[in-house]
Design an enzyme around this catalytic site. Structure first.
Site, PDB file in Angstrom:
ATOM      1  N   ARG A 156      45.843  89.366  68.046  1.00  0.00           N
ATOM      2  CA  ARG A 156      44.913  90.475  67.824  1.00  0.00           C
ATOM      3  C   ARG A 156      43.466  90.079  68.112  1.00  0.00           C
ATOM      4  O   ARG A 156      42.681  90.902  68.573  1.00  0.00           O
ATOM      5  CB  ARG A 156      45.054  90.988  66.395  1.00  0.00           C
ATOM      6  CG  ARG A 156      46.319  91.799  66.220  1.00  0.00           C
ATOM      7  CD  ARG A 156      46.500  92.254  64.802  1.00  0.00           C
ATOM      8  NE  ARG A 156      47.507  93.300  64.724  1.00  0.00           N
ATOM      9  CZ  ARG A 156      47.981  93.796  63.592  1.00  0.00           C
ATOM     10  NH1 ARG A 156      47.523  93.341  62.445  1.00  0.00           N
ATOM     11  NH2 ARG A 156      48.878  94.749  63.606  1.00  0.00           N
ATOM     12  N   GLY A 203      54.509  93.626  64.492  1.00  0.00           N
ATOM     13  CA  GLY A 203      53.887  92.327  64.261  1.00  0.00           C
ATOM     14  C   GLY A 203      54.835  91.166  64.502  1.00  0.00           C
ATOM     15  O   GLY A 203      54.525  90.223  65.238  1.00  0.00           O
ATOM     16  N   LYS A 220      63.588  95.909  57.672  1.00  0.00           N
ATOM     17  CA  LYS A 220      63.617  97.130  56.846  1.00  0.00           C
ATOM     18  C   LYS A 220      63.972  98.396  57.611  1.00  0.00           C
ATOM     19  O   LYS A 220      63.224  98.875  58.425  1.00  0.00           O
ATOM     20  CB  LYS A 220      62.263  97.305  56.156  1.00  0.00           C
ATOM     21  CG  LYS A 220      62.163  96.470  54.892  1.00  0.00           C
ATOM     22  CD  LYS A 220      60.831  96.667  54.216  1.00  0.00           C
ATOM     23  CE  LYS A 220      59.865  95.588  54.575  1.00  0.00           C
ATOM     24  NZ  LYS A 220      58.609  95.930  55.109  1.00  0.00           N
ATOM     25  N   GLY A 243      53.136  99.374  62.597  1.00  0.00           N
ATOM     26  CA  GLY A 243      53.292 100.756  62.117  1.00  0.00           C
ATOM     27  C   GLY A 243      52.583 101.762  63.006  1.00  0.00           C
ATOM     28  O   GLY A 243      53.095 102.863  63.235  1.00  0.00           O
TER      29      GLY A 243
HETATM   30  N1  LIG Z   1      69.615  89.194  59.488  1.00  0.00           N
HETATM   31  C1  LIG Z   1      68.450  89.110  58.882  1.00  0.00           C
HETATM   32  N2  LIG Z   1      68.378  88.821  57.557  1.00  0.00           N
HETATM   33  C2  LIG Z   1      67.187  88.726  56.945  1.00  0.00           C
HETATM   34  N3  LIG Z   1      65.992  88.889  57.555  1.00  0.00           N
HETATM   35  C3  LIG Z   1      66.017  89.171  58.869  1.00  0.00           C
HETATM   36  C4  LIG Z   1      67.235  89.296  59.589  1.00  0.00           C
HETATM   37  N4  LIG Z   1      66.921  89.567  60.871  1.00  0.00           N
HETATM   38  C5  LIG Z   1      65.584  89.610  60.955  1.00  0.00           C
HETATM   39  N5  LIG Z   1      65.017  89.372  59.758  1.00  0.00           N
HETATM   40  C6  LIG Z   1      63.590  89.263  59.433  1.00  0.00           C
HETATM   41  O1  LIG Z   1      62.932  90.467  59.720  1.00  0.00           O
HETATM   42  C7  LIG Z   1      61.553  90.182  59.778  1.00  0.00           C
HETATM   43  C8  LIG Z   1      60.860  91.149  60.700  1.00  0.00           C
HETATM   44  O2  LIG Z   1      61.122  92.458  60.300  1.00  0.00           O
HETATM   45  P1  LIG Z   1      60.079  93.652  60.486  1.00  0.00           P
HETATM   46  O3  LIG Z   1      60.863  94.891  60.284  1.00  0.00           O
HETATM   47  O4  LIG Z   1      58.915  93.421  59.598  1.00  0.00           O
HETATM   48  O5  LIG Z   1      59.670  93.456  62.049  1.00  0.00           O
HETATM   49  P2  LIG Z   1      58.466  93.984  62.896  1.00  0.00           P
HETATM   50  O6  LIG Z   1      58.518  95.464  62.934  1.00  0.00           O
HETATM   51  O7  LIG Z   1      58.474  93.268  64.199  1.00  0.00           O
HETATM   52  O8  LIG Z   1      57.158  93.499  62.163  1.00  0.00           O
HETATM   53  P3  LIG Z   1      56.001  94.270  61.366  1.00  0.00           P
HETATM   54  O9  LIG Z   1      56.668  95.089  60.290  1.00  0.00           O
HETATM   55  O10 LIG Z   1      55.203  93.131  60.846  1.00  0.00           O
HETATM   56  O11 LIG Z   1      55.278  95.102  62.350  1.00  0.00           O
HETATM   57  C9  LIG Z   1      61.422  88.760  60.250  1.00  0.00           C
HETATM   58  O12 LIG Z   1      60.668  88.028  59.313  1.00  0.00           O
HETATM   59  C10 LIG Z   1      62.879  88.258  60.297  1.00  0.00           C
HETATM   60  O13 LIG Z   1      63.052  86.968  59.750  1.00  0.00           O
HETATM   61  O1  LIG Z   2      49.160  94.789  60.297  1.00  0.00           O
HETATM   62  C1  LIG Z   2      49.086  96.009  60.472  1.00  0.00           C
HETATM   63  O2  LIG Z   2      50.077  96.719  60.766  1.00  0.00           O
HETATM   64  C2  LIG Z   2      47.717  96.654  60.438  1.00  0.00           C
HETATM   65  O3  LIG Z   2      46.699  95.706  60.388  1.00  0.00           O
HETATM   66  C3  LIG Z   2      47.611  97.645  59.305  1.00  0.00           C
HETATM   67  O4  LIG Z   2      47.743  97.013  58.069  1.00  0.00           O
HETATM   68  P1  LIG Z   2      48.245  97.835  56.803  1.00  0.00           P
HETATM   69  O5  LIG Z   2      49.699  98.172  57.036  1.00  0.00           O
HETATM   70  O6  LIG Z   2      48.014  96.950  55.612  1.00  0.00           O
HETATM   71  O7  LIG Z   2      47.415  99.112  56.737  1.00  0.00           O
END
Ligand SMILES: Nc1ncnc2c1ncn2[C@@H]1O[C@H](COP(=O)(O)OP(=O)(O)OP(=O)(O)O)[C@@H](O)[C@H]1O
Ligand SMILES: O=C(O)[C@H](O)COP(=O)(O)O
Length: 395
Positions: free
Chosen positions: A35, A353, A197, A376
């Site tokens: 970033r 992220g 999630k 998000g």
């Molecule tokens: N099978 C699994 N069991 C547990 N955790 C998992 C599994 N597969 C992936 N993960 C975890 O999911 C996390 C990422 O999930 P997330 O939904 O936050 O991804 P993202 O959308 O790329 O990231 P962000 O929400 O930060 O934008 C990672 O830390 C990873 O270790």
């Molecule tokens: O990391 C992010 O997705 C942005 O910096 C926004 O952060 P926030 O979800 O805490 O608002």
């Protein structure tokens, strides 16, 4: 939307909302600077015009006032090295010290303000607070795409206090690239969803069913689907309250003729540890006491085949716990397939992220079409929602 290219910043102070919400380790070192790197061209353009720059951002989610671990002072060294100048710092984002530092800025100088979220007024979108922030600049620049889905004081409310408000290069590039997938995706269009999630991504998955030809679901969220179908998932990640929804999505995908691909097999472990005992089993047949931490070799092969025959690829969320080397093969394999498809002419957009961190960590960042700085924010944009940070620049 007007961009910084429409303005000459000579002798002007630009107040730039950046998204410097970057991960720090326990020594407060930046572990993924995507970033910050992304924002450099915007800052450099303003400085080279002969302007000065006031940077404002949030870091993390502080709950009640200042906390050392969320201080933006941890970024001063990195920024000073990056711009080869002493970046000034205001230990409070509003108030006398900050105002005297911002009003005293000379062309070519950079001031970084302390974390905006040390004030609850920031996330509440407080107008009085936004007005105080506005006092720091002559022109408002929003380059914080990652936070554009928040209607906060610094991302949206503050814009009304400026005659000149424009987007920076990050914001412009993000919107342009997201549009390519949103409006005119070449087919076959494949979305790859993973990560932890389901609840965060359920809306986007539903929306994607109207657009994509293939929907690949891997990572932690896939076990909710297997449980919903009556399979055994051991102690894998599950969102019990989303089982009905998972079945609903499976049904909808069928109705809409979308090819929904779930991983055939998993790498399972007897504990959440890189050195755990591991095995490979068919999904839906995970023994008690074991958990799926990565997609298995057959899933990798099937997913890769679909990906390689795609013309548009949207990827959000890793295929496994890629942070542990023994469970990173799924994510690496998928990244390699995405790269191969991109080399053959597909457009690939990586968002989120963790997925962006994974791609960059593997050194694949410049081999895909675009790595979004948004998590998000990108997903909300893809859902068709209006982003308050973008709207404020258009008004
Ligand atoms: N099978 C699994 N069991 C547990 N955790 C998992 C599994 N597969 C992936 N993960 C975890 O999911 C996390 C990422 O999930 P997330 O939904 O936050 O991804 P993202 O959308 O790329 O990231 P962000 O929400 O930060 O934008 C990672 O830390 C990873 O270790
Ligand atoms: O990391 C992010 O997705 C942005 O910096 C926004 O952060 P926030 O979800 O805490 O608002």
């Amino acid at each position: 939307m007007r961009t910084i290219d429409d303005i000459n910043f000579k002798n002007k102070r630009a107040l730039i909302r950046v998204d410097f919400n970057v991960p720090l380790n326990d020594k407060f070192e930046i572990t993924d600077d995507t970033r910050i790197r992304a924002a450099v061209p915007t800052i450099k353009k303003i400085l080279s015009d002969g302007g000065s720059v006031v940077l404002m951002s949030h870091l993390g989610r502080p709950k009640s006032g200042p906390e050392d671990k969320f201080s933006l002072k941890h970024l001063i060294k990195d920024l000073s090295e990056r711009f080869d100048t002493d970046v000034k710092f205001a230990s409070d984002c509003i108030g006398e010290e900050a105002e005297s530092k911002s009003s005293g800025l000379q062309p070519g100088e950079i001031l970084l303000l302390e974390n905006l979220r040390f004030y609850p007024e920031e996330t509440k979108g407080d107008e009085g607070f936004a007005k105080k922030l506005a006092a720091h600049g002559d022109i408002y620049v929003n380059d914080a795409f990652g936070t554009a889905h928040r209607a906060h004081a610094s991302t949206s409310i503050v814009a009304q206090f400026f005659d000149e408000k424009v987007c920076g290069y990050v914001m412009a590039a993000e919107i342009e690239n997201a549009q390519k997938v949103l409006d005119k995706a070449d087919k076959p269009y494949t979305a790859i969803m993973g990560g932890a999630k389901i609840s965060d991504k359920i809306l986007i998955i539903e929306k994607l069913l109207d657009k994509v030809d293939n929907l690949i679901i891997g990572g932690g969220m896939s076990y909710t689907f297997f449980k919903a179908m009556g399979g055994d998932i051991g102690s894998s990640l599950v969102e019990e309250d989303k089982l009905d929804l998972a079945n609903e999505l499976i049904k909808k995908a069928k109705e809409k003729g979308v090819n929904l691909e779930l991983p055939f097999d998993s790498v399972i472990a007897d504990k959440f540890d890189n050195n755990a005992k591991t095995d490979i089993v068919r999904n839906g047949a995970i023994p008690d006491g074991w958990m799926g931490l990565d997609i298995g070799p057959q899933a990798r092969e099937v997913f890769a085949k679909t990906i390689k025959s795609s013309k548009t690829i949207l990827w959000n969320g890793p295929m496994g716990v890629f942070e542990m080397s023994n469970f990173a093969k799924g994510t690496t394999g998928i990244a390699e397939a995405v790269i191969e498809a991109t080399e053959k002419g597909a457009f690939s957009l990586i968002g989120g992220g963790d997925s962006a961190a994974a791609v960059n960590l593997l050194g694949y960042g410049d081999k895909v079409s675009y790595v979004s700085t948004g998590g998000g924010a990108l997903l909300e944009y893809m859902e068709g929602k209006e982003l308050p940070g973008v709207k404020a620049l258009e008004d």
